[in-house]
Design an enzyme around this catalytic site. Structure first.
Site, PDB file in Angstrom:
ATOM      1  N   GLU A 102       0.818  -1.198   0.000  1.00 33.39           N
ATOM      2  CA  GLU A 102       0.000   0.000   0.000  1.00 33.39           C
ATOM      3  C   GLU A 102       0.851   1.245   0.000  1.00 33.39           C
ATOM      4  O   GLU A 102       2.025   1.228   0.390  1.00 33.39           O
ATOM      5  CB  GLU A 102      -0.909   0.002   1.212  1.00 33.39           C
ATOM      6  CG  GLU A 102      -0.120  -0.010   2.488  1.00 33.39           C
ATOM      7  CD  GLU A 102      -0.976  -0.333   3.680  1.00 33.39           C
ATOM      8  OE1 GLU A 102      -1.957  -1.078   3.522  1.00 33.39           O
ATOM      9  OE2 GLU A 102      -0.643   0.142   4.757  1.00 33.39           O
ATOM     10  N   CYS A 151       3.345   8.315   1.155  1.00 29.48           N
ATOM     11  CA  CYS A 151       3.907   7.277   2.030  1.00 29.48           C
ATOM     12  C   CYS A 151       4.035   6.007   1.192  1.00 29.48           C
ATOM     13  O   CYS A 151       3.080   5.588   0.552  1.00 29.48           O
ATOM     14  CB  CYS A 151       2.953   7.073   3.204  1.00 29.48           C
ATOM     15  SG  CYS A 151       3.406   5.704   4.261  1.00 29.48           S
ATOM     16  N   CYS A 158       6.367  -7.613   6.788  1.00 29.24           N
ATOM     17  CA  CYS A 158       7.545  -7.158   7.539  1.00 29.24           C
ATOM     18  C   CYS A 158       7.998  -8.254   8.494  1.00 29.24           C
ATOM     19  O   CYS A 158       7.167  -8.963   9.070  1.00 29.24           O
ATOM     20  CB  CYS A 158       7.212  -5.892   8.327  1.00 29.24           C
ATOM     21  SG  CYS A 158       8.634  -5.206   9.208  1.00 29.24           S
ATOM     22  N   CYS A 162       6.382  -6.320  15.173  1.00 32.46           N
ATOM     23  CA  CYS A 162       5.840  -5.431  16.207  1.00 32.46           C
ATOM     24  C   CYS A 162       4.382  -5.820  16.476  1.00 32.46           C
ATOM     25  O   CYS A 162       3.616  -6.046  15.529  1.00 32.46           O
ATOM     26  CB  CYS A 162       5.938  -3.972  15.769  1.00 32.46           C
ATOM     27  SG  CYS A 162       7.624  -3.486  15.370  1.00 32.46           S
ATOM     28  N   CYS A 165       1.225  -3.911  14.924  1.00 33.14           N
ATOM     29  CA  CYS A 165       1.296  -3.547  13.502  1.00 33.14           C
ATOM     30  C   CYS A 165       0.784  -4.676  12.608  1.00 33.14           C
ATOM     31  O   CYS A 165       1.222  -5.833  12.739  1.00 33.14           O
ATOM     32  CB  CYS A 165       2.744  -3.218  13.152  1.00 33.14           C
ATOM     33  SG  CYS A 165       2.983  -2.945  11.388  1.00 33.14           S
ATOM     34  N   CYS A 382      -0.779   1.571   8.754  1.00 31.79           N
ATOM     35  CA  CYS A 382       0.243   0.692   8.214  1.00 31.79           C
ATOM     36  C   CYS A 382      -0.243  -0.733   7.942  1.00 31.79           C
ATOM     37  O   CYS A 382      -0.601  -1.464   8.846  1.00 31.79           O
ATOM     38  CB  CYS A 382       1.380   0.664   9.234  1.00 31.79           C
ATOM     39  SG  CYS A 382       2.789  -0.279   8.771  1.00 31.79           S
TER      40      CYS A 382
HETATM   41  N1  SAH Z   1       9.035  -0.220   9.699  1.00 26.15           N
HETATM   42  C1  SAH Z   1       9.184   1.165   9.866  1.00 26.15           C
HETATM   43  C2  SAH Z   1       8.301   1.987   8.945  1.00 26.15           C
HETATM   44  C3  SAH Z   1       6.909   1.521   8.715  1.00 26.15           C
HETATM   45  S1  SAH Z   1       5.817   1.617  10.087  1.00 26.15           S
HETATM   46  C4  SAH Z   1       8.966   1.558  11.316  1.00 26.15           C
HETATM   47  O1  SAH Z   1       8.503   0.738  12.085  1.00 26.15           O
HETATM   48  O2  SAH Z   1       9.314   2.681  11.661  1.00 26.15           O
HETATM   49  C5  SAH Z   1       5.536   3.362  10.263  1.00 26.15           C
HETATM   50  C6  SAH Z   1       5.053   3.787  11.639  1.00 26.15           C
HETATM   51  O3  SAH Z   1       3.716   3.313  11.871  1.00 26.15           O
HETATM   52  C7  SAH Z   1       5.911   3.234  12.766  1.00 26.15           C
HETATM   53  O4  SAH Z   1       6.217   4.237  13.698  1.00 26.15           O
HETATM   54  C8  SAH Z   1       4.984   2.206  13.355  1.00 26.15           C
HETATM   55  O5  SAH Z   1       5.300   1.942  14.682  1.00 26.15           O
HETATM   56  C9  SAH Z   1       3.631   2.796  13.173  1.00 26.15           C
HETATM   57  N2  SAH Z   1       2.531   1.856  13.274  1.00 26.15           N
HETATM   58  C10 SAH Z   1       2.465   0.605  12.790  1.00 26.15           C
HETATM   59  N3  SAH Z   1       1.276   0.050  13.076  1.00 26.15           N
HETATM   60  C11 SAH Z   1       0.577   0.979  13.748  1.00 26.15           C
HETATM   61  C12 SAH Z   1      -0.743   0.995  14.331  1.00 26.15           C
HETATM   62  N4  SAH Z   1      -1.539  -0.054  14.269  1.00 26.15           N
HETATM   63  N5  SAH Z   1      -1.121   2.130  14.952  1.00 26.15           N
HETATM   64  C13 SAH Z   1      -0.301   3.199  15.029  1.00 26.15           C
HETATM   65  N6  SAH Z   1       0.938   3.233  14.509  1.00 26.15           N
HETATM   66  C14 SAH Z   1       1.375   2.126  13.887  1.00 26.15           C
HETATM   67 FE1  SF4 Z   2       7.607  -3.691  10.595  1.00 25.77          FE
HETATM   68 FE2  SF4 Z   2       5.294  -2.704  11.389  1.00 25.77          FE
HETATM   69 FE3  SF4 Z   2       7.305  -2.929  13.122  1.00 25.77          FE
HETATM   70 FE4  SF4 Z   2       7.443  -1.073  11.182  1.00 25.77          FE
HETATM   71  S1  SF4 Z   2       5.961  -1.144  12.866  1.00 25.77           S
HETATM   72  S2  SF4 Z   2       9.045  -2.516  11.829  1.00 25.77           S
HETATM   73  S3  SF4 Z   2       6.367  -2.163   9.536  1.00 25.77           S
HETATM   74  S4  SF4 Z   2       6.277  -4.624  12.096  1.00 25.77           S
END
Ligand code: SAH
Ligand code: SF4
Length: 399
Positions: A102, A151, A158, A162, A165, A382
């Site tokens: 996306e 974006c 990934c 996390c 996410c 994300c």
């Molecule tokens: N992998 C990289 C970039 C992609 S995620 C990273 O983690 O920085 C971009 C941002 O979105 C990150 O700060 C991540 O923690 C946040 N993010 C991911 N899932 C989310 C969610 N469900 N709610 C809020 N922020 C989220």
């Molecule tokens: Fe990967 Fe999502 Fe963690 Fe970013 S926030 S590093 S996209 S798992």
């Protein structure tokens, strides 16, 4: 080493869309073509966003045929576009092998938001109302235009896992090639509305950009090339969960010119490891040292992203600890209330707690913004759209 076992994209020849002008020059010479054609071809592809050789009208027919034989053509296709009431467009983008990622187009909003909220985009870090560039008056030419932040994704899924996410829960399917990363921007630019201009690109979509370092670095070079999309490097931001060696490498390779956003999300090792397993490999104290060492140019700041998860990392005490941890670092802080995802019971704190967290950071002297939820009605968090089941098609647009 992360790169070994996760290297899902085997070595393969460089895609034509990933070539720099110098590489085009070499390639065209090997085909018996004049070297000056390299600039023309690069401009068509990256400057004008024309990927079909048949449309490159100032090239001789024989060269256009060679480019077609070379496999030149679109690397990305739009399968779905969802437009939010606030102008945000969420794109579901398909690669040539059928994998989808996306990307989001986020127009800047004019007028004030709630106090302390980011006046600009959901994903923008470059335009948070404290733009260093505006002080230098470099942006005058865009004043009559609506500035858009795109974006983009760097991987399908990934590997970082996390817990809050959607991409992390899904796991890594594969890396994107540089031509697929850049292809999202070419597609996005071709979809801009009349009067819009692409000004910022943030690598904050699906995936961990620094886990796919080589493809990401090449895409950054292509996107900032003056004959291509020609983004200012300070207008391109890489967001990372904290891969320490690659943060150092990015700083060295680009002399600190590329914007850096770091997802911190916790103030102690234990909580961070629970939310972000990568912390077990690169603990918080090592990450903070890498941020101290990042060769940040004058007047620039690192963006600290902090996703607020109810009951996990959202107390005022934690805000105070965050303020202490970031002492002596040039940063701005973006607070992101967690967007609920299907796979997890976790969710955002209530607004009272969010504002209390922000107020503590402001009281301690930090620039701290709550990232306004833009495009919430089109699942603009994300990984949410790409991982959702098939949704109705709006239109298909190649390029
Ligand atoms: N992998 C990289 C970039 C992609 S995620 C990273 O983690 O920085 C971009 C941002 O979105 C990150 O700060 C991540 O923690 C946040 N993010 C991911 N899932 C989310 C969610 N469900 N709610 C809020 N922020 C989220
Ligand atoms: Fe990967 Fe999502 Fe963690 Fe970013 S926030 S590093 S996209 S798992």
């Amino acid at each position: 080493m992360l790169h070994g076992p996760f290297m899902l994209l085997p070595d393969r020849p460089l895609h034509p869309l990933a070539r720099t002008p110098d590489e085009w020059s070499e390639h065209l010479a090997s085909l018996g073509e004049r070297r000056f054609r390299a600039q023309q071809v690069f401009r068509w592809l990256h400057g004008r966003g024309v990927l079909d050789p048949a449309q490159m009208t100032d090239l001789p027919g024989s060269l256009r045929q060679k480019l077609m034989d070379d496999g030149l053509g679109p690397t990305t296709a739009l399968v779905e576009l969802r437009r939010s009431f606030d102008g945000t467009r969420k794109l579901l983008v398909r690669m040539n092998d059928g994998a989808t990622v996306e990307s989001v187009l986020i127009p800047a909003v004019s007028g004030p938001g709630k106090p302390g909220e980011m006046p600009d985009a959901d994903a923008s870090t470059a335009d948070d109302g404290e733009s260093e560039e505006d002080e230098e008056g470099e942006e005058a030419y865009t004043h009559s235009k609506v500035r858009v932040t795109q974006c983009i994704s760097t991987q399908v899924g990934c590997a970082m896992g996390c817990v809050f996410c959607a991409s992390g829960v899904a796991g890594l399917k594969r890396h994107l090639g540089p031509e697929e990363i850049v292809g999202q921007v070419i597609l996005g630019k071709n979809l801009l509305d009349e009067g819009e201009v692409l000004q910022n690109v943030v690598l904050m979509g699906m995936g961990e950009p620094l886990h796919n370092y080589d493809a990401t670095a090449r895409a950054l070079r292509l996107l900032t090339h003056p004959q291509g999309v020609a983004l200012s490097s300070r207008r391109v931001t890489v967001s990372t969960s904290g891969l320490v060696p690659e943060i150092r490498r990015l700083g060295e390779d680009f002399h600190g010119q590329i914007g850096l956003a770091v997802s911190l999300h916790a103030t102690d090792e234990e909580t961070r490891s629970r939310l972000m397993p990568i912390n077990r490999k690169y603990p918080l104290h090592q990450l903070l040292q890498a941020l101290h060492d990042y060769p940040l140019p004058p007047r620039r700041r690192i963006t600290i992203e902090y996703t607020l998860v109810s009951g996990k990392n959202d107390s005022v005490e934690e805000a105070g600890r965050l303020a202490s941890l970031l002492h002596n670092l040039r940063v701005k802080i973006n607070l992101i209330p967690m967007n609920p995802i299907d796979a997890s019971p976790l969710g955002p704190p209530d607004w009272h707690r969010i504002y209390a967290f922000q107020n503590e950071l402001i009281r301690r002297g930090y620039s701290c913004f709550i990232r306004r939820k833009r495009g919430d009605d089109v699942a603009a968090a994300c990984g949410q759209l790409a991982l959702r089941g098939a949704a109705p098609k709006v239109r298909v647009h190649r390029g």
